[in-house]
Design a protein around this motif. Structure first.
Motif, PDB file in Angstrom:
ATOM      1  N   ASP A  11       0.853  -1.197   0.000  1.00 54.94           N
ATOM      2  CA  ASP A  11       0.000   0.000   0.000  1.00 54.94           C
ATOM      3  C   ASP A  11       0.887   1.245   0.000  1.00 54.94           C
ATOM      4  OD1 ASP A  11      -2.352  -1.363  -0.011  1.00 54.94           O
ATOM      5  OD2 ASP A  11      -2.859  -1.016   2.094  1.00 54.94           O
ATOM      6  N   VAL A  12       0.465   2.281  -0.729  1.00 52.64           N
ATOM      7  CA  VAL A  12       1.211   3.529  -0.807  1.00 52.64           C
ATOM      8  C   VAL A  12       0.457   4.591  -0.019  1.00 52.64           C
ATOM      9  CG1 VAL A  12       2.254   5.262  -2.314  1.00 52.64           C
ATOM     10  CG2 VAL A  12       2.061   2.896  -3.093  1.00 52.64           C
ATOM     11  N   LEU A  13       1.132   5.215   0.921  1.00 51.84           N
ATOM     12  CA  LEU A  13       0.538   6.268   1.738  1.00 51.84           C
ATOM     13  C   LEU A  13       1.080   7.618   1.297  1.00 51.84           C
ATOM     14  CD1 LEU A  13       0.956   4.670   5.302  1.00 51.84           C
ATOM     15  CD2 LEU A  13      -0.850   4.255   3.627  1.00 51.84           C
ATOM     16  N   LEU A  14       0.202   8.582   1.136  1.00 48.10           N
ATOM     17  CA  LEU A  14       0.608   9.958   0.862  1.00 48.10           C
ATOM     18  C   LEU A  14       0.592  10.693   2.197  1.00 48.10           C
ATOM     19  CD1 LEU A  14       1.289  12.071  -1.367  1.00 48.10           C
ATOM     20  CD2 LEU A  14      -1.140  12.688  -1.340  1.00 48.10           C
ATOM     21  N   VAL A  15       1.764  11.055   2.708  1.00 50.46           N
ATOM     22  CA  VAL A  15       1.855  11.621   4.048  1.00 50.46           C
ATOM     23  C   VAL A  15       2.374  13.048   4.003  1.00 50.46           C
ATOM     24  CG1 VAL A  15       2.250   9.347   5.053  1.00 50.46           C
ATOM     25  CG2 VAL A  15       4.204  10.786   4.479  1.00 50.46           C
ATOM     26  N   LEU A  16       1.951  13.819   4.987  1.00 52.88           N
ATOM     27  CA  LEU A  16       2.410  15.193   5.175  1.00 52.88           C
ATOM     28  C   LEU A  16       3.365  15.193   6.354  1.00 52.88           C
ATOM     29  CD1 LEU A  16       2.059  18.247   4.470  1.00 52.88           C
ATOM     30  CD2 LEU A  16       0.239  18.295   6.178  1.00 52.88           C
ATOM     31  N   ALA A  17       4.609  15.602   6.116  1.00 55.37           N
ATOM     32  CA  ALA A  17       5.630  15.540   7.164  1.00 55.37           C
ATOM     33  C   ALA A  17       6.742  16.517   6.849  1.00 55.37           C
ATOM     34  CB  ALA A  17       6.187  14.122   7.282  1.00 55.37           C
ATOM     35  N   THR A  18       7.639  16.696   7.817  1.00 52.60           N
ATOM     36  CA  THR A  18       8.829  17.531   7.625  1.00 52.60           C
ATOM     37  C   THR A  18       9.951  16.688   7.036  1.00 52.60           C
ATOM     38  OG1 THR A  18       9.662  17.058   9.843  1.00 52.60           O
ATOM     39  CG2 THR A  18       8.166  18.938   9.608  1.00 52.60           C
ATOM     40  N   PRO A  19      11.024  17.314   6.525  1.00 61.82           N
ATOM     41  CA  PRO A  19      12.157  16.535   5.985  1.00 61.82           C
ATOM     42  C   PRO A  19      12.760  15.560   6.997  1.00 61.82           C
ATOM     43  CG  PRO A  19      12.312  18.822   5.295  1.00 61.82           C
ATOM     44  CD  PRO A  19      11.181  18.760   6.273  1.00 61.82           C
ATOM     45  N   GLU A  20      12.580  15.823   8.281  1.00 62.98           N
ATOM     46  CA  GLU A  20      13.105  14.914   9.306  1.00 62.98           C
ATOM     47  C   GLU A  20      12.480  13.526   9.196  1.00 62.98           C
ATOM     48  OE1 GLU A  20      15.426  13.521  12.272  1.00 62.98           O
ATOM     49  OE2 GLU A  20      15.560  15.467  11.251  1.00 62.98           O
ATOM     50  N   PHE A  21      11.225  13.470   8.714  1.00 60.12           N
ATOM     51  CA  PHE A  21      10.548  12.184   8.546  1.00 60.12           C
ATOM     52  C   PHE A  21      11.322  11.287   7.582  1.00 60.12           C
ATOM     53  CE2 PHE A  21       7.712   9.662   5.831  1.00 60.12           C
ATOM     54  CZ  PHE A  21       7.083   8.855   6.771  1.00 60.12           C
ATOM     55  N   GLU A  22      11.737  11.870   6.453  1.00 60.44           N
ATOM     56  CA  GLU A  22      12.467  11.081   5.468  1.00 60.44           C
ATOM     57  C   GLU A  22      13.810  10.628   6.019  1.00 60.44           C
ATOM     58  OE1 GLU A  22      13.651  11.338   0.726  1.00 60.44           O
ATOM     59  OE2 GLU A  22      13.278  13.177   1.864  1.00 60.44           O
ATOM     60  N   ARG A  23      14.511  11.497   6.705  1.00 56.03           N
ATOM     61  CA  ARG A  23      15.818  11.133   7.245  1.00 56.03           C
ATOM     62  C   ARG A  23      15.715  10.061   8.339  1.00 56.03           C
ATOM     63  NH1 ARG A  23      16.587  16.870   6.659  1.00 56.03           N
ATOM     64  NH2 ARG A  23      15.881  17.203   8.814  1.00 56.03           N
ATOM     65  N   GLN A  24      14.687  10.133   9.149  1.00 55.59           N
ATOM     66  CA  GLN A  24      14.571   9.224  10.288  1.00 55.59           C
ATOM     67  C   GLN A  24      14.083   7.834   9.903  1.00 55.59           C
ATOM     68  OE1 GLN A  24      12.213  10.826  13.444  1.00 55.59           O
ATOM     69  NE2 GLN A  24      12.347   8.983  14.726  1.00 55.59           N
ATOM     70  N   TRP A  25      13.176   7.754   8.913  1.00 58.80           N
ATOM     71  CA  TRP A  25      12.515   6.487   8.636  1.00 58.80           C
ATOM     72  C   TRP A  25      12.923   5.864   7.302  1.00 58.80           C
ATOM     73  CZ3 TRP A  25      10.230   4.672  12.786  1.00 58.80           C
ATOM     74  CH2 TRP A  25       9.754   5.560  13.750  1.00 58.80           C
ATOM     75  N   ARG A  26      13.868   6.472   6.564  1.00 55.91           N
ATOM     76  CA  ARG A  26      14.233   5.931   5.258  1.00 55.91           C
ATOM     77  C   ARG A  26      14.743   4.494   5.358  1.00 55.91           C
ATOM     78  NH1 ARG A  26      15.173   7.321   0.214  1.00 55.91           N
ATOM     79  NH2 ARG A  26      14.650   9.515   0.558  1.00 55.91           N
ATOM     80  N   SER A  27      15.555   4.204   6.346  1.00 56.91           N
ATOM     81  CA  SER A  27      16.143   2.858   6.460  1.00 56.91           C
ATOM     82  C   SER A  27      15.374   1.964   7.429  1.00 56.91           C
ATOM     83  CB  SER A  27      17.599   2.974   6.927  1.00 56.91           C
ATOM     84  OG  SER A  27      17.682   3.662   8.169  1.00 56.91           O
ATOM     85  N   HIS A  28      14.189   2.396   7.855  1.00 54.10           N
ATOM     86  CA  HIS A  28      13.402   1.607   8.800  1.00 54.10           C
ATOM     87  C   HIS A  28      12.651   0.506   8.060  1.00 54.10           C
ATOM     88  CE1 HIS A  28      10.411   0.702  11.970  1.00 54.10           C
ATOM     89  NE2 HIS A  28      11.345   1.152  12.796  1.00 54.10           N
ATOM     90  N   GLY A  29      12.414  -0.615   8.748  1.00 52.58           N
ATOM     91  CA  GLY A  29      11.772  -1.756   8.108  1.00 52.58           C
ATOM     92  C   GLY A  29      10.313  -1.568   7.802  1.00 52.58           C
ATOM     93  N   ASP A  30       9.660  -0.547   8.376  1.00 50.69           N
ATOM     94  CA  ASP A  30       8.233  -0.366   8.118  1.00 50.69           C
ATOM     95  C   ASP A  30       7.951   0.100   6.691  1.00 50.69           C
ATOM     96  OD1 ASP A  30       7.485  -1.197  10.600  1.00 50.69           O
ATOM     97  OD2 ASP A  30       7.246   0.802  11.447  1.00 50.69           O
ATOM     98  N   PHE A  31       8.913   0.785   6.075  1.00 48.35           N
ATOM     99  CA  PHE A  31       8.702   1.330   4.731  1.00 48.35           C
ATOM    100  C   PHE A  31       9.802   0.836   3.796  1.00 48.35           C
ATOM    101  CE2 PHE A  31       7.396   4.754   7.759  1.00 48.35           C
ATOM    102  CZ  PHE A  31       6.028   4.536   7.657  1.00 48.35           C
ATOM    103  N   SER A  32       9.392   0.391   2.612  1.00 44.46           N
ATOM    104  CA  SER A  32      10.378  -0.050   1.622  1.00 44.46           C
ATOM    105  C   SER A  32      10.841   1.110   0.751  1.00 44.46           C
ATOM    106  CB  SER A  32       9.790  -1.159   0.742  1.00 44.46           C
ATOM    107  OG  SER A  32       8.609  -0.708   0.093  1.00 44.46           O
ATOM    108  N   VAL A  33      10.011   2.136   0.607  1.00 43.72           N
ATOM    109  CA  VAL A  33      10.348   3.299  -0.213  1.00 43.72           C
ATOM    110  C   VAL A  33       9.792   4.548   0.465  1.00 43.72           C
ATOM    111  CG1 VAL A  33      10.051   4.459  -2.430  1.00 43.72           C
ATOM    112  CG2 VAL A  33      10.350   1.987  -2.380  1.00 43.72           C
ATOM    113  N   ILE A  34      10.594   5.590   0.498  1.00 40.63           N
ATOM    114  CA  ILE A  34      10.118   6.921   0.904  1.00 40.63           C
ATOM    115  C   ILE A  34      10.583   7.903  -0.164  1.00 40.63           C
ATOM    116  CG2 ILE A  34      10.218   8.759   2.615  1.00 40.63           C
ATOM    117  CD1 ILE A  34      10.695   6.736   4.757  1.00 40.63           C
ATOM    118  N   ALA A  35       9.641   8.549  -0.850  1.00 42.77           N
ATOM    119  CA  ALA A  35       9.993   9.471  -1.935  1.00 42.77           C
ATOM    120  C   ALA A  35       9.245  10.782  -1.748  1.00 42.77           C
ATOM    121  CB  ALA A  35       9.655   8.863  -3.295  1.00 42.77           C
TER     122      ALA A  35
END
Length: 539
Positions: A367-391
């Motif tokens: 499933d693809v989620l469209l989320v509203l967040a700050t740039p910190e979200f991408e830096r913090q969760w990019r390598s986390h197992g919950d998400f395979s892709v963050i763009a």
């Protein structure tokens, strides 16, 4: 003419040739011209750097920040939506479109009197395109008049366009007083009104329908699903789907309506009541645009509170991985907002539509989620197992409307302080821009991105080039030539000669460069003929 005049003339001809053929950016070409004049000894360092000590570049940069704040807060969106309200129903849809065109152009002209043209059009155009898609009319018949109307607004006040600021600063450099904010209004307002009449009368006939229906039909939208609730007392409650303009949407469609827990078919005549939940599916850009529709609010509004009002907030697409803890859970159960410090706006599922409230949907891997967040979200969760892709996406996030009033207050305060002679225009605009950053209406990064550095550099370098033309003696020589054309017709002839020269030169180079080169010439011509140099400057 002396050697300096010939060198300056040669440099100007070369610069015009480069600009006319677009071989270099405007700032680079004008900067090179100033550099050559400095290296050849035609001007000294003080003349070459005069543009950078001028108030015009700082003023226009501050105005860009104000325009950027208006963009991120959607300060002008309600005005634009009201101007374009309604569909094309009725016995005379073409007449209704012409009336909307008149309102849009008149408003753009007024707004352009206090905001730079480029960001104003960039802010308004997407709203116009969205409305045209919804009601099925050609956007071309509105966009070109919008651009012209914004240009017309620039002649109403000194802050209406950067060229006015360049002229004002060059007047100061020549020993005169700067132009007042409304000093040019007496001449500019009638011209703007006449231009508006011409636009409204001729544009619908001269601009054809440029829609490419085939391209629209072939473009397969990404089917993000968004749930929006009809607001009680809003402009949509009590209206049919057709009358609310929700039927003929492009690249997004109303998939269904939920009422009292039951799904209702979304027919054109379906009346929407308060609390009804409308499910939209379609392209991500248009889905996000729906969040700005008056009378509709996200069903996940509680999760959006505080997320959209943070500076630097942006949109990201995240894909749920196979081993994610989110799989098999709902957004509400997992506490997505608190856990990831992000808010989900829409969901895309590849095999079918997403049913029910987004917060109660059982999530699946991929499933693809469209989320509203700050740039910190991408830096913090990019390598986390919950998400395979963050763009990250370039799509503009929903505006931070709760601070829109601060933008309007800053613009009003800037104009008031300037007109009352409490502060100079540069000081007032800089104060307004800094205040918006300090009160977190716009972040430092957003303010930096909103400033068009190429325009600011072009203004500074154009002022330096104009100073060089005057210092070299070329302005006096050109003034004699210009005066010879207008002399047989008296003072009016001199003004017309100046006018024609400005218009012709503007076809070859930027407005700022043309004004910077010709103002010293016009000032010298005014001295020779006994005219007021400020009249020549306004022309």
């Amino acid at each position: 003419m002396g050697v300096d005049e010939w060198i300056t003339l040669g440099v100007l001809i070369g610069t015009f040739a480069v600009l006319a053929t677009e071989r270099l950016p405007t700032a680079a070409a004008v900067g090179a011209a100033v550099g050559v004049l400095l290296l050849t000894g035609v001007v000294g360092q003080s003349e070459a750097l005069s543009g950078f000590s001028s108030s015009a570049p700082i003023t226009i940069a501050a105005l860009y920040v104000l325009a950027g704040a208006a963009t991120v807060t959607g300060a002008l969106t309600p005005v634009i939506d009201r101007l374009l309200a309604g569909g094309r129903n009725g016995s005379n849809p073409e007449g209704a479109d012409r009336w909307r065109l008149a309102r849009l152009c008149a408003s753009a002209t007024v707004l352009s009197a206090v905001l730079p043209n480029t960001p104003l059009v960039a802010l308004t155009a997407p709203r116009v395109v969205t409305w045209c898609r919804r009601i099925g009319v050609s956007a071309s018949s509105f966009l070109m008049p919008l651009s012209f109307a914004a240009v017309l607004g620039g002649v109403i006040t000194v802050i209406g366009t950067s060229t006015n600021l360049v002229v004002s600063d060059l007047l100061v450099a020549s020993g005169g007083e700067p132009l007042g904010v409304f000093e040019i209004t007496a001449a500019g307002l009638p011209l703007a009104l006449a231009g508006l009449v011409v636009l409204v009368v001729t544009a619908p006939r001269l601009i054809g329908d440029r829609r490419d229906g085939a391209a629209d039909d072939l473009a397969a939208p990404e089917t993000f699903t968004l749930a929006l609730r009809v607001v009680d007392g809003g402009p949509i409650a009590g209206r049919t789907v057709q009358d609310a303009g929700l039927r003929a949407l492009r690249r997004v469609f109303l998939a269904g309506v939920e009422r009292s827990g039951q799904l209702v078919t979304a027919r054109p005549g379906t009346v929407l009541g308060p609390g009804d939940i409308c499910y939209f599916a379609g392209d991500v850009d248009d889905v996000v645009e729906l969040l700005e529709t008056p009378g509709l609010e996200s069903t996940e509004l509680a999760h959006l509170v505080g997320a959209s009002d943070r500076p630097d907030a942006g949109l990201y697409e995240v894909v749920i991985s196979e081993r994610s803890e989110l799989a098999g859970s709902t957004l509400r159960d997992i506490g997505f907002r608190a856990r990831y410090d992000a808010a989900v706006l829409a969901i895309k599922r590849h095999d079918d539509d997403v049913p029910g409230h987004l917060g109660t949907v059982t999530l699946r891997p991929s499933d693809v989620l469209l989320v509203l967040a700050t740039p910190e979200f991408e830096r913090q969760w990019r390598s986390h197992g919950d998400f395979s892709v963050i763009a990250s996406r370039d799509t503009q996030p929903p505006p931070r409307r709760d601070r829109a009033w601060l933008v309007l207050a800053a613009v009003v305060g800037m104009v008031t302080l300037t007109v009352a002679n409490v502060l100079s225009l540069m000081e007032a605009s800089l104060l307004a821009a800094v205040a918006l950053v300090v009160y977190r209406v716009i972040s430092v990064n957003e303010a930096r991105r909103s400033v068009n550095l190429n325009v600011v550099l072009t203004i500074a370098l154009s002022i330096s080039l104009g100073t060089a033309v005057a210092a070299s003696g070329l302005a006096a020589e050109a003034a004699e030539l210009l005066g010879s054309f207008g002399e047989p017709f008296g003072d009016v002839g001199s003004l017309v000669a100046n006018l024609v020269a400005s218009m012709v030169l503007t076809e070859l180079v930027s407005n700022n460069a043309a004004a910077a080169v010709l103002l010293p010439v016009a000032t010298a011509a005014a001295v020779d003929t006994g005219l007021d140099p400020r009249s020549m400057a306004m022309v």
